[in-house]
Design a protein around this motif. Structure first.
Motif, PDB file in Angstrom:
ATOM      1  N   GLU A  27     -16.750 -55.470 -19.287  1.00  0.00           N
ATOM      2  CA  GLU A  27     -17.497 -54.081 -19.649  1.00  0.00           C
ATOM      3  C   GLU A  27     -18.166 -53.575 -19.150  1.00  0.00           C
ATOM      4  O   GLU A  27     -18.141 -51.580 -18.256  1.00  0.00           O
ATOM      5  CB  GLU A  27     -17.119 -54.264 -20.784  1.00  0.00           C
ATOM      6  CG  GLU A  27     -15.648 -54.855 -21.878  1.00  0.00           C
ATOM      7  CD  GLU A  27     -14.347 -53.517 -21.255  1.00  0.00           C
ATOM      8  OE1 GLU A  27     -14.221 -52.503 -20.619  1.00  0.00           O
ATOM      9  OE2 GLU A  27     -13.582 -54.344 -20.275  1.00  0.00           O
ATOM     10  N   LEU A  28     -19.550 -54.138 -18.790  1.00  0.00           N
ATOM     11  CA  LEU A  28     -20.563 -53.458 -18.634  1.00  0.00           C
ATOM     12  C   LEU A  28     -20.502 -52.639 -16.700  1.00  0.00           C
ATOM     13  O   LEU A  28     -21.168 -52.187 -16.430  1.00  0.00           O
ATOM     14  CB  LEU A  28     -21.502 -53.956 -19.389  1.00  0.00           C
ATOM     15  CG  LEU A  28     -21.959 -53.986 -20.623  1.00  0.00           C
ATOM     16  CD1 LEU A  28     -23.386 -55.076 -20.768  1.00  0.00           C
ATOM     17  CD2 LEU A  28     -22.765 -52.584 -21.170  1.00  0.00           C
ATOM     18  N   PHE A  29     -20.645 -54.128 -16.369  1.00  0.00           N
ATOM     19  CA  PHE A  29     -20.400 -53.875 -15.167  1.00  0.00           C
ATOM     20  C   PHE A  29     -18.417 -53.063 -14.802  1.00  0.00           C
ATOM     21  O   PHE A  29     -19.624 -51.813 -13.428  1.00  0.00           O
ATOM     22  CB  PHE A  29     -20.127 -55.211 -14.672  1.00  0.00           C
ATOM     23  CG  PHE A  29     -19.446 -55.416 -13.081  1.00  0.00           C
ATOM     24  CD1 PHE A  29     -20.635 -55.610 -11.663  1.00  0.00           C
ATOM     25  CD2 PHE A  29     -18.220 -55.652 -12.161  1.00  0.00           C
ATOM     26  CE1 PHE A  29     -20.290 -55.381 -10.847  1.00  0.00           C
ATOM     27  CE2 PHE A  29     -17.913 -55.554 -10.734  1.00  0.00           C
ATOM     28  CZ  PHE A  29     -19.175 -55.499 -10.657  1.00  0.00           C
ATOM     29  N   LEU A  30     -17.633 -52.670 -15.091  1.00  0.00           N
ATOM     30  CA  LEU A  30     -17.236 -51.725 -15.307  1.00  0.00           C
ATOM     31  C   LEU A  30     -17.319 -50.397 -15.206  1.00  0.00           C
ATOM     32  O   LEU A  30     -17.145 -49.589 -14.380  1.00  0.00           O
ATOM     33  CB  LEU A  30     -15.988 -52.425 -15.888  1.00  0.00           C
ATOM     34  CG  LEU A  30     -15.116 -53.392 -15.179  1.00  0.00           C
ATOM     35  CD1 LEU A  30     -13.790 -54.006 -16.375  1.00  0.00           C
ATOM     36  CD2 LEU A  30     -14.295 -53.280 -13.931  1.00  0.00           C
ATOM     37  N   ALA A  31     -18.017 -50.027 -16.339  1.00  0.00           N
ATOM     38  CA  ALA A  31     -18.313 -48.789 -16.775  1.00  0.00           C
ATOM     39  C   ALA A  31     -19.646 -48.515 -15.873  1.00  0.00           C
ATOM     40  O   ALA A  31     -19.761 -47.512 -14.858  1.00  0.00           O
ATOM     41  CB  ALA A  31     -19.510 -49.098 -18.162  1.00  0.00           C
ATOM     42  N   ARG A  52     -35.628 -49.194 -20.666  1.00  0.00           N
ATOM     43  CA  ARG A  52     -36.474 -50.735 -19.932  1.00  0.00           C
ATOM     44  C   ARG A  52     -36.060 -50.692 -19.108  1.00  0.00           C
ATOM     45  O   ARG A  52     -36.142 -49.775 -18.246  1.00  0.00           O
ATOM     46  CB  ARG A  52     -34.777 -51.363 -20.676  1.00  0.00           C
ATOM     47  CG  ARG A  52     -34.457 -51.323 -21.910  1.00  0.00           C
ATOM     48  CD  ARG A  52     -35.505 -52.468 -23.039  1.00  0.00           C
ATOM     49  NE  ARG A  52     -35.180 -52.128 -24.752  1.00  0.00           N
ATOM     50  CZ  ARG A  52     -34.419 -53.341 -25.188  1.00  0.00           C
ATOM     51  NH1 ARG A  52     -33.533 -54.065 -24.210  1.00  0.00           N
ATOM     52  NH2 ARG A  52     -34.858 -53.173 -26.107  1.00  0.00           N
ATOM     53  N   ASN A  53     -36.611 -51.858 -18.216  1.00  0.00           N
ATOM     54  CA  ASN A  53     -36.629 -52.051 -16.814  1.00  0.00           C
ATOM     55  C   ASN A  53     -35.532 -52.759 -16.460  1.00  0.00           C
ATOM     56  O   ASN A  53     -34.467 -53.606 -17.558  1.00  0.00           O
ATOM     57  CB  ASN A  53     -37.796 -53.244 -16.592  1.00  0.00           C
ATOM     58  CG  ASN A  53     -37.551 -54.933 -17.794  1.00  0.00           C
ATOM     59  OD1 ASN A  53     -36.552 -55.474 -18.062  1.00  0.00           O
ATOM     60  ND2 ASN A  53     -38.561 -54.886 -18.314  1.00  0.00           N
ATOM     61  N   LYS A  54     -34.895 -52.811 -15.513  1.00  0.00           N
ATOM     62  CA  LYS A  54     -34.176 -53.281 -14.248  1.00  0.00           C
ATOM     63  C   LYS A  54     -33.557 -54.576 -14.995  1.00  0.00           C
ATOM     64  O   LYS A  54     -32.227 -54.524 -15.154  1.00  0.00           O
ATOM     65  CB  LYS A  54     -34.484 -53.477 -13.188  1.00  0.00           C
ATOM     66  CG  LYS A  54     -32.790 -53.999 -12.473  1.00  0.00           C
ATOM     67  CD  LYS A  54     -33.844 -54.260 -10.792  1.00  0.00           C
ATOM     68  CE  LYS A  54     -32.250 -54.326  -9.429  1.00  0.00           C
ATOM     69  NZ  LYS A  54     -33.042 -53.685  -8.551  1.00  0.00           N
ATOM     70  N   ALA A  55     -34.925 -55.829 -15.200  1.00  0.00           N
ATOM     71  CA  ALA A  55     -34.171 -57.139 -15.585  1.00  0.00           C
ATOM     72  C   ALA A  55     -33.418 -57.331 -16.905  1.00  0.00           C
ATOM     73  O   ALA A  55     -32.300 -57.753 -16.755  1.00  0.00           O
ATOM     74  CB  ALA A  55     -35.154 -57.480 -15.989  1.00  0.00           C
ATOM     75  N   THR A  56     -33.350 -56.066 -17.907  1.00  0.00           N
ATOM     76  CA  THR A  56     -32.116 -55.891 -18.393  1.00  0.00           C
ATOM     77  C   THR A  56     -31.263 -55.691 -18.687  1.00  0.00           C
ATOM     78  O   THR A  56     -29.540 -56.536 -19.083  1.00  0.00           O
ATOM     79  CB  THR A  56     -32.930 -55.047 -20.274  1.00  0.00           C
ATOM     80  OG1 THR A  56     -33.863 -55.097 -20.342  1.00  0.00           O
ATOM     81  CG2 THR A  56     -31.654 -54.923 -21.019  1.00  0.00           C
ATOM     82  N   ARG A  59     -29.407 -58.813 -16.814  1.00  0.00           N
ATOM     83  CA  ARG A  59     -29.210 -59.856 -18.369  1.00  0.00           C
ATOM     84  C   ARG A  59     -28.161 -59.188 -18.563  1.00  0.00           C
ATOM     85  O   ARG A  59     -27.220 -60.069 -18.938  1.00  0.00           O
ATOM     86  CB  ARG A  59     -30.658 -60.134 -18.937  1.00  0.00           C
ATOM     87  CG  ARG A  59     -30.475 -61.120 -20.078  1.00  0.00           C
ATOM     88  CD  ARG A  59     -31.047 -61.482 -20.266  1.00  0.00           C
ATOM     89  NE  ARG A  59     -32.186 -60.109 -21.196  1.00  0.00           N
ATOM     90  CZ  ARG A  59     -33.073 -59.466 -20.628  1.00  0.00           C
ATOM     91  NH1 ARG A  59     -34.106 -60.232 -19.565  1.00  0.00           N
ATOM     92  NH2 ARG A  59     -33.880 -58.475 -21.542  1.00  0.00           N
ATOM     93  N   ALA A  60     -28.301 -58.048 -18.718  1.00  0.00           N
ATOM     94  CA  ALA A  60     -26.215 -57.782 -19.405  1.00  0.00           C
ATOM     95  C   ALA A  60     -25.404 -57.935 -18.189  1.00  0.00           C
ATOM     96  O   ALA A  60     -24.188 -57.784 -19.055  1.00  0.00           O
ATOM     97  CB  ALA A  60     -26.688 -55.726 -19.659  1.00  0.00           C
ATOM     98  N   LEU A  61     -25.274 -57.560 -17.522  1.00  0.00           N
ATOM     99  CA  LEU A  61     -24.288 -57.930 -16.472  1.00  0.00           C
ATOM    100  C   LEU A  61     -24.331 -59.803 -16.657  1.00  0.00           C
ATOM    101  O   LEU A  61     -23.145 -59.339 -15.513  1.00  0.00           O
ATOM    102  CB  LEU A  61     -24.382 -57.158 -14.861  1.00  0.00           C
ATOM    103  CG  LEU A  61     -24.539 -54.954 -15.103  1.00  0.00           C
ATOM    104  CD1 LEU A  61     -25.121 -55.038 -13.716  1.00  0.00           C
ATOM    105  CD2 LEU A  61     -23.335 -55.051 -15.583  1.00  0.00           C
TER     106      LEU A  61
END
Length: 135
Positions: A27-31, A52-56, A59-61
């Protein structure tokens, strides 16, 4: 207040967590994909929007272990929200009637068959009763 860790998890908990993490990541990827096209947002820009940083975001994706507040912040930055739905699966071993007191289970169906034999014909009827039989 210190956070409480889940040291023990029911047997299916790991499978359920893996599915939940995969669903959230998808869902995060699609958003991000939707907003990335429409508003030219990158992972780095979304990370900057939530402090936050890009790593966050990476990691979420990838299904990394994130706090709900981080997931909500990412979705809000993308102008999205997510619905979570829990549905019943087979009762886990530790919640079955034999392992826990005061748990009601579905009544077992009972069948009663009556047969009447006559000189001309035989009649048979079966009644299925879904509550305990009372005599």
């Amino acid at each position: 207040m210190a956070r409480k860790r889940l040291d023990k998890m029911p047997a299916d908990g790991g499978r359920i967590y893996a599915k939940l993490a995969a669903d959230v990541s998808r869902e995060l990827f699609l958003a991000l994909q939707t907003e990335g096209r429409e508003r030219n947002l990158t992972k780095a820009e979304v990370a900057r929007l939530i402090g936050r940083n890009k790593a966050t975001i990476t990691r979420a994706l990838s299904g990394g272990n994130l706090e709900l507040r981080t997931i909500a912040a990412i979705l809000a930055a993308l102008g999205h929200e997510m619905e979570v739905k829990a549905h019943r699966i087979e009762a886990p071993h530790h919640l079955r009637k034999n392992h826990m007191k005061d748990v009601q289970s579905e009544p077992t169906p009972h069948e009663v068959t009556a047969r009447v034999v006559g000189a001309i014909k035989t009649t048979e009827a079966t009644l299925t009763h879904h509550s305990p039989l009372m005599f």
